[in-house]
Every structure is written in structure tokens, then in C-alpha cells.
Motif scaffolding. Sequence first.
Motif: not given
Length: 510
Positions: A386-395, A413-422, A473-475
Motif C-alpha cells: 500500500v505504500q506504493n499507492h498511498v498519498e497521505k497516511h497509512i492506517w 507490532g514491530a512491522v506495523a510500527a515501522q511501516l504504518a503512520h497509525h 489515506d489508505i486503511i
Amino acid sequence: MVISYFVQSIEPLLAKFGIHAPDVRVEQLVLDSREVSIKTAFLAVKGHNLDGREFIPQAISLGAPVIIAETEDEAAHGQCTMRNNTVIVEFYDLSQSLSALAAAFYDYPATKMTSIAVTGTNGKTSVVQLLSQLRHALGVKCGMIGTLGSGLYTEPFSLNNLNQTLNTTPDAVRMQYILADLAQQDVHQVAFEASSHALVQGRLNQVKTDVAIFTNLTRDHLDYHGTMENYAAAKRRLLKQPALKHAVLNAADPESQNWAKNINASTDIIWYGVDCDPTQWSGEQRFCCARNLETTTSGTSFDLYSSWGNSKVKLGLVGKFNVYNALAAAAAVMSMGTRFADVLSGLNALRPVPGRMELFTAPNSASVVVDYAHTPDALEHALMAVQNHVEKHIWCVFGCGGQRDTGKRPLMGAVAAQLAHHIVLTADNTRNETVANINADIQRGIQNNVDVTIIEDRKAAIRHVVEKAVAGDIILLAGKGHETYQDINGQRIDYDERAFVAQVLQELKA
């Protein structure tokens, strides 16, 4: 349902296993005493969790004409006794012979079609579905067995057209029953998921397999296998399948080298991957590779290089891992003789698998992606996609399964913390564990200064994020995918995440 063509006597059936039994006719073999009738043979097996022999009295009371009971005494093999109107036959080491017994009963159904087995930690469901899409587009009648269910692949595809399966890979008897049903419907190709549990337990021992596909190996099911070495060895058991002709291996996964070392001389290798050099393989080893990947809001394009030809491909799927899945499917069908031009046509028409990076949108709101990711590796790949498609934030909204491998929770948890904003932590299939306990384990891996919210009710968590996120954003809703339930406190509660997301987005439009 399998028709009465399979009504047969147990006398010739058990003769194949050195047992002289009376001429008693049955229509079906069953492992569950609750399915016993006057037309079934009950297989009383010493299982991993329950001992079926304890349910022999119940099977007799339900009128079972035959009970085939497991014995640990080799000398007792073939002994027959009568109890009321039921014949009880002793069968030595029955649990290890279930696949062979069921295959013989249903007349070896896998031999009547091309069969493709897919194993690996991630991607099994997607590859099975993509295989069915590719061949169905060419007019081939296809069957599929796995996490999504079992049955015929149809267009338009709907999960409602499949029969629900309790496990990723059905038990040894049910597997042969499903294959027999597909054979009677004149299916020419069946693709099925081969889980590590199924391979260790011998559920596929007598399933003739033409092609084996290995997707990848990452941490999962260590609560069952104990170590990654055991887990990897369990997957490689697929190489022992009867009549295996082709092994399709992921060039990017180091475990593939162990597969290559253990392949029989009668099985050829087809490698697939992204940005790999085809010259590394000998002339006897074929390949199917993608290079020059370009991502867009509508999918991915790449240059396809293969032993069958080269071409440009536009894939309507999100994520680099879906390129791998599509390549695995393409390599498998080409290894069996499908024309390169037909495969190209099929690749360009592929659609997302339900609950696998499935995109939901609504005007002026964040996009929502529903995915089944429930391992650290799968979550990482989904978030990177999803990083390749998002314009703003990743939830990222997710939880972890209760009473399963606890070691993967902080890793996710570590993966989510590294790659998501929320991050929003919520319930998955908690089983008999508390959401709070599971989420506490996940939080131990969240070290970055990232926004974390805990909302235990999954529907409430999704509503919260959809209302708070903004257009651009992308959720990512990870963990449930296609599933239509939550397993909570020993009960399966109706819950269809895909339908719920569509409902919430529709409400926003109103």
C-alpha cells in the motif's frame, strides 16, 4: 454431493489392505461419529486431539453397518467381530492409511484430472485462485480446495458457490471425497492448498499430484512444529507426492534451494521470481521471471521473461507479492503445456482474490484494503504494497489469533510500527484468550513513536478509523480477509469484514 456410484462392498476394499471382511455395502466413509448412518462406514481413528474409538458405542447406536477401528497391535490387523448388527474390523495403524483407504474407496479420483498442490507460509490461497482463473478463462473446468472453500471455480466468482472447509487442507477422507465429487463433475484441473499440518499428518499421501508450487517460508505455526527447521521439512514433504512431475520454486526464497536438492530425478524444476537473471539456470531448468516493475493506482506492469517467451504484462493486482503469485500460477500452467499466448491473455485479465489485498473505495474518503495477513511477513508485504499507492497516511488495523504462536505478536507490532503512520489494535480470532492479553503482547514490539489506539470491538475499530481517516489515506484491515466469522470464547460469531466495510463506506456516501 457424491452420487451413489460409490456404493460398494467393504470386502474388495479391505482386501487391498490384507483384510478378509464380509460383503457389507456402504455409500461413504466418515470420521465423525455424528455423521454416521445405516449407509456409512465409521473410521474410528486415534487422532491428534480425540480418539475416535471412544465413539464406537455411539456409531453402533446410530446403525453403522461397519466400523473400521484403529489398533496398535499389528497381529490384530484384520480381526472382525460383531456387536449388535455392526461389523467391527481391526485395522493396524489406520490413521496413517486413511488417505490410501479413502482413495481406494473413491476410485483414486486425483488420477482423473490434473492436480496442482500449493504450499508455503503465504500466498497459497491466492495462487490456487489465480491458477483457477487462468485455466477457466481457456474453457477448462476447474476445481479448487483450500481456505476459501471447495468446489467448482465459476464466473463471476463468489464465495457462496463454494462449500466451506473446516481446515486449509481437508482431512484425508474428506479430501478424497471432494476430489471424487469434482471428478464426477468432469473437472479437468484441481488446485489445492497443502498446509504443513496436512503434510505431516498424511492427509495427502495418496493424492496424485502433477505440480507442486512452493511460495515462501516465514515464521508461522511454531506452536505445532516447534522449530523453523521442522516447519520447513514439513513443507518439503510435498516433494514425496505420488507421480510428481513439476516443482515450481520461488527463486527469491532461500528455502527453495533445499527443495531443489531434494527433488527426484523424475521431477523437473521451474523457477519464478522478480528481477532475477535467467542465465543462472541450466538448460534443463525452466524459468518465469518479471523485470522492470512499475506500480500504478490500478495495478502493476512488468516485462515477462520465460522459457516459453517474452512479453509486456499489465497485472490488475496490488503488491509485489501478487506478481510472485501470478508468476507461480503462470509457470505451473505453462509447465503443463498451456500456450504462452493464452497465459498472457489470462494474466492481463486476473482479478483480486476475495479478502486478499481487496480494495474498497468511496468518494471523498480513505481507501480501505482488506487482507488476510496474519503473520509478520504477510503484514510487512501488505503494508509495503500500500505504500506504493498511498498519498497521505497509512492506517493499520489488526490483532492476533488467541491460543496460537505468541512469539509472532511483538514481531507484527514491530512491522506495523515501522511501516504504518497509525495503528489500531483490535480483536481477531481471540478464541479463549482475552483481547487485552493479546494486544499487550503486540505492543511489546511497538518501539517507534507511532500513534497507537486500542479498540477491542473490531467493528467499532473499523468505524473509528474510517471516520477519522481522510481522502488520500489508505486503511489496511489485516487478519480476517475472506473469513465470515470471529472465533471468540469458543463460539463462531458471524462477521464478514468485506461486507461490513462496504456497508460503512456506503453509509458515508449517504
